[in-house]
Design a protein around this motif. Structure first.
Motif, short mmCIF file in Angstrom:
data_model
loop_
_atom_site.label_atom_id
_atom_site.label_comp_id
_atom_site.label_asym_id
_atom_site.label_seq_id
_atom_site.Cartn_x
_atom_site.Cartn_y
_atom_site.Cartn_z
N GLU A 7 0.77 -1.21 -0.14
CA GLU A 7 -0.05 -0.01 -0.02
C GLU A 7 1.00 1.17 -0.07
OE1 GLU A 7 -2.28 -0.91 3.54
OE2 GLU A 7 -4.12 -1.60 2.22
N ASP A 8 1.87 1.12 0.76
CA ASP A 8 2.80 2.17 0.87
C ASP A 8 3.60 2.51 -0.60
OD1 ASP A 8 2.34 2.98 3.36
OD2 ASP A 8 4.17 1.60 4.28
N ARG A 11 1.10 4.06 -3.02
CA ARG A 11 0.79 5.39 -2.55
C ARG A 11 2.16 6.33 -3.11
NH1 ARG A 11 -0.99 3.99 2.53
NH2 ARG A 11 -3.30 4.36 2.65
N ARG A 15 1.82 9.31 -6.07
CA ARG A 15 2.47 10.53 -5.59
C ARG A 15 3.50 10.87 -6.81
NH1 ARG A 15 1.93 9.74 -0.10
NH2 ARG A 15 3.61 8.21 0.04
#
Length: 166
Positions: A7-8, A11, A15
């Motif tokens: 999930e990181d 993200r 970004r």
């Protein structure tokens, strides 16, 4: 809320690549709000498939393909809103001192006036540098239809850019 490593990773990908992907979505839709919706839908599909995407270098291609497929599905559902005309637009010449930014804005506007299939074909051909057979597979049409669609779209763009000089 604790997140998992993937999930990181997702993200961070959004970004880092979000602005470039949003520009591609805008080229496909011709409208900023539609582009945001299109990108959000494509990122949702990407998020759901994240664990199945083994080659992280292919993420941009995966998201772009999702955007094209979603956009095609949307414009296939719409009714034809443009009709052919017997009248050709008056041809004007554009001034030679236009700045690069003005030309880009005029091109964006002209792209926005194209029917969705034409806009998609132009974006895939000239922005994504896809071949005619690749475009045909992506749009679900024949190579001949790609050629005629791109040709007609280029004619409309030329006409629009000479009709509305900055």
């Amino acid at each position: 809320m604790q997140t998992t490593g993937w999930e990181d990773e997702f993200r961070e990908y959004v970004r880092a690549r979000g602005p470039a992907l949003l520009r591609a979505a805008h080229q496909l839709t011709g409208h900023p709000l539609d582009a945001e919706d299109l990108l959000q839908n494509a990122l949702t599909k990407t998020y759901l498939a994240w664990d199945r995407i083994e080659d992280r270098r292919a993420l941009d291609g995966y998201v772009r393909r999702a955007m094209v497929n979603i956009n095609i599905s949307q414009w296939r559902r719409r009714k034809l809103e443009e009709y052919p005309s017997d009248e050709l637009p008056e041809m004007c010449t554009s001034s030679s001192d236009e700045s690069h930014g003005e030309v880009h804005e005029e091109l964006e506007r002209a792209l926005g006036e194209l029917p969705e299939r034409m806009r998609a074909a132009i974006v895939l051909r000239y922005y994504e540098d896809m071949t005619e057979p690749e475009i045909a597979r992506t749009l679900g049409i024949s190579v001949g239809t790609v050629k005629s669609t791109v040709s007609r779209a280029m004619g409309k763009l030329r006409s629009a850019l000479t009709r509305h000089p900055s």
